[in-house]
Design a protein around this motif. Structure first.
Motif, PDB file in Angstrom:
ATOM      1  N   GLY A   1     -67.994  -6.702 -60.672  1.00 18.41           N
ATOM      2  CA  GLY A   1     -67.076  -7.575 -61.405  1.00 18.41           C
ATOM      3  C   GLY A   1     -67.261  -7.586 -62.901  1.00 18.41           C
ATOM      4  N   GLY A   2     -68.401  -7.085 -63.374  1.00 21.40           N
ATOM      5  CA  GLY A   2     -68.596  -6.917 -64.807  1.00 21.40           C
ATOM      6  C   GLY A   2     -68.917  -8.170 -65.597  1.00 21.40           C
ATOM      7  N   GLU A   3     -69.120  -9.293 -64.947  1.00 20.13           N
ATOM      8  CA  GLU A   3     -69.439 -10.523 -65.656  1.00 20.13           C
ATOM      9  C   GLU A   3     -70.547 -11.245 -64.898  1.00 20.13           C
ATOM     10  N   ALA A   4     -71.532 -11.764 -65.609  1.00 20.33           N
ATOM     11  CA  ALA A   4     -72.707 -12.366 -64.982  1.00 20.33           C
ATOM     12  C   ALA A   4     -72.582 -13.868 -64.760  1.00 20.33           C
ATOM     13  N   LEU A   5     -71.449 -14.484 -65.104  1.00 18.17           N
ATOM     14  CA  LEU A   5     -71.347 -15.937 -65.081  1.00 18.17           C
ATOM     15  C   LEU A   5     -70.164 -16.411 -64.247  1.00 18.17           C
ATOM     16  N   TRP A   6     -70.387 -17.496 -63.520  1.00 20.81           N
ATOM     17  CA  TRP A   6     -69.313 -18.235 -62.842  1.00 20.81           C
ATOM     18  C   TRP A   6     -69.561 -19.711 -63.093  1.00 20.81           C
ATOM     19  N   GLU A   7     -68.509 -20.461 -63.424  1.00 23.19           N
ATOM     20  CA  GLU A   7     -68.661 -21.893 -63.669  1.00 23.19           C
ATOM     21  C   GLU A   7     -67.513 -22.662 -63.045  1.00 23.19           C
ATOM     22  N   VAL A   8     -67.787 -23.956 -62.765  1.00 21.80           N
ATOM     23  CA  VAL A   8     -66.822 -24.800 -62.074  1.00 21.80           C
ATOM     24  C   VAL A   8     -66.917 -26.233 -62.580  1.00 21.80           C
ATOM     25  N   TRP A   9     -65.779 -26.914 -62.604  1.00 25.15           N
ATOM     26  CA  TRP A   9     -65.686 -28.324 -62.950  1.00 25.15           C
ATOM     27  C   TRP A   9     -65.031 -29.033 -61.776  1.00 25.15           C
ATOM     28  N   GLY A  10     -65.389 -30.294 -61.564  1.00 29.43           N
ATOM     29  CA  GLY A  10     -64.747 -31.023 -60.485  1.00 29.43           C
ATOM     30  C   GLY A  10     -65.289 -32.427 -60.320  1.00 29.43           C
ATOM     31  N   THR A  11     -64.972 -32.994 -59.164  1.00 31.03           N
ATOM     32  CA  THR A  11     -65.361 -34.356 -58.833  1.00 31.03           C
ATOM     33  C   THR A  11     -66.234 -34.347 -57.592  1.00 31.03           C
ATOM     34  N   TYR A  12     -67.345 -35.062 -57.671  1.00 34.72           N
ATOM     35  CA  TYR A  12     -68.236 -35.250 -56.530  1.00 34.72           C
ATOM     36  C   TYR A  12     -68.014 -36.643 -55.951  1.00 34.72           C
ATOM     37  N   VAL A  13     -68.114 -36.749 -54.641  1.00 31.48           N
ATOM     38  CA  VAL A  13     -68.177 -38.036 -53.962  1.00 31.48           C
ATOM     39  C   VAL A  13     -69.405 -37.982 -53.064  1.00 31.48           C
ATOM     40  N   HIS A  14     -70.351 -38.860 -53.333  1.00 24.43           N
ATOM     41  CA  HIS A  14     -71.565 -38.971 -52.524  1.00 24.43           C
ATOM     42  C   HIS A  14     -71.476 -40.253 -51.699  1.00 24.43           C
ATOM     43  N   GLY A  15     -71.706 -40.153 -50.403  1.00 22.66           N
ATOM     44  CA  GLY A  15     -71.853 -41.324 -49.552  1.00 22.66           C
ATOM     45  C   GLY A  15     -73.326 -41.669 -49.465  1.00 22.66           C
ATOM     46  N   PHE A  16     -73.652 -42.936 -49.586  1.00 17.63           N
ATOM     47  CA  PHE A  16     -75.040 -43.391 -49.522  1.00 17.63           C
ATOM     48  C   PHE A  16     -75.192 -44.431 -48.424  1.00 17.63           C
ATOM     49  N   ILE A  17     -76.325 -44.376 -47.736  1.00 12.87           N
ATOM     50  CA  ILE A  17     -76.711 -45.456 -46.839  1.00 12.87           C
ATOM     51  C   ILE A  17     -78.159 -45.823 -47.143  1.00 12.87           C
ATOM     52  N   ARG A  18     -78.452 -47.101 -46.931  1.00 13.78           N
ATOM     53  CA  ARG A  18     -79.815 -47.567 -47.136  1.00 13.78           C
ATOM     54  C   ARG A  18     -80.597 -47.329 -45.841  1.00 13.78           C
ATOM     55  N   THR A  19     -81.743 -46.669 -45.951  1.00 18.37           N
ATOM     56  CA  THR A  19     -82.599 -46.392 -44.803  1.00 18.37           C
ATOM     57  C   THR A  19     -83.933 -47.092 -45.003  1.00 18.37           C
ATOM     58  N   GLU A  20     -84.829 -46.940 -44.044  1.00 16.33           N
ATOM     59  CA  GLU A  20     -86.195 -47.479 -44.195  1.00 16.33           C
ATOM     60  C   GLU A  20     -86.878 -46.891 -45.418  1.00 16.33           C
ATOM     61  N   ASP A  21     -86.490 -45.674 -45.796  1.00 12.42           N
ATOM     62  CA  ASP A  21     -87.097 -44.977 -46.932  1.00 12.42           C
ATOM     63  C   ASP A  21     -86.286 -45.124 -48.213  1.00 12.42           C
ATOM     64  N   GLY A  22     -85.331 -46.042 -48.241  1.00 22.09           N
ATOM     65  CA  GLY A  22     -84.500 -46.241 -49.423  1.00 22.09           C
ATOM     66  C   GLY A  22     -83.142 -45.582 -49.254  1.00 22.09           C
ATOM     67  N   TRP A  23     -82.395 -45.491 -50.350  1.00 20.76           N
ATOM     68  CA  TRP A  23     -81.056 -44.907 -50.322  1.00 20.76           C
ATOM     69  C   TRP A  23     -81.138 -43.411 -50.047  1.00 20.76           C
ATOM     70  N   LYS A  24     -80.245 -42.927 -49.187  1.00 16.58           N
ATOM     71  CA  LYS A  24     -80.137 -41.500 -48.857  1.00 16.58           C
ATOM     72  C   LYS A  24     -78.668 -41.111 -48.888  1.00 16.58           C
TER      73      LYS A  24
END
Length: 186
Positions: free
Chosen positions: A140-163
């Motif tokens: 492909g002749g190019e060493a770089l790939w980049e991306v922009w976007g939106t993340y959505v993380h779901g969290f739950i509280r466990t015995e060990d804290g947020w996961k």
């Protein structure tokens, strides 16, 4: 710096005033009751990015529940799925080998609590991957790939804290060599 109850209260009141003025941006306003939880979720999401970039797979794995619902379909097609977190980490480590470097950056974190033990965090993200062998003409002749976007993380509280128990990335723009994105380094 050690945070005292007085310092936390002052931070919460200051942050609450700022957030209250910008409620239209979404998320649950900061309060003294949720300040530490919100900060912990931001820390976890940022630490996942740092762990991936450092290729510290054991530490990165520790931020997830044993099963995670993932949706990266905007990048790779397919369907959202619930998979073992070990499988997610195995996939990331197989693609992001020593030859491939990455850099992840996120901001505009907005946490919404669904209950005392469940929350969702939305944030904007940017990532790039670089792999020198991709610069060869046959790759492909190019060493770089980049991306922009939106993340959505779901969290739950466990015995060990947020996961993290769910993770979606919706790409809004990308550029560069798809060979870098799709091909593990050597």
């Amino acid at each position: 710096m050690k945070l005292t109850a007085t310092t936390i209260a002052a931070l919460a009141m200051s942050a609450s005033a700022t957030v209250a003025a910008d409620v239209q941006l979404g998320g649950t306003p900061l309060t003294l009751d949720n300040l530490v939880d919100q900060a912990e979720m931001v820390r976890i999401a940022d630490a996942i990015d740092a762990g991936v970039d450092a290729k510290d797979w054991e530490t990165t794995r520790g931020f997830f529940t044993d099963e995670i619902t993932v949706d990266f379909t905007s990048l790779v097609g397919g369907e959202p799925a619930t998979i073992p977190a070990d499988g997610l980490i195995a996939g990331w480590s197989a693609n992001l080998t020593e030859e491939k470097t990455s850099f992840h950056l996120r901001g505009n974190h907005r946490v919404t609590f669904h209950s005392a033990d469940s929350a969702t965090m939305v944030s904007h993200g940017y990532a790039w991957n670089r792999m020198e062998s991709s610069a060869l003409p046959e790759n492909g002749g190019e060493a770089l790939w980049e991306v922009w976007g939106t993340y959505v993380h779901g969290f739950i509280r466990t015995e060990d804290g947020w996961k993290v128990n769910a993770m979606t990335f919706t790409a809004t723009a990308q550029r560069g060599n798809d060979f870098v994105r799709d091909t593990p380094g050597s």
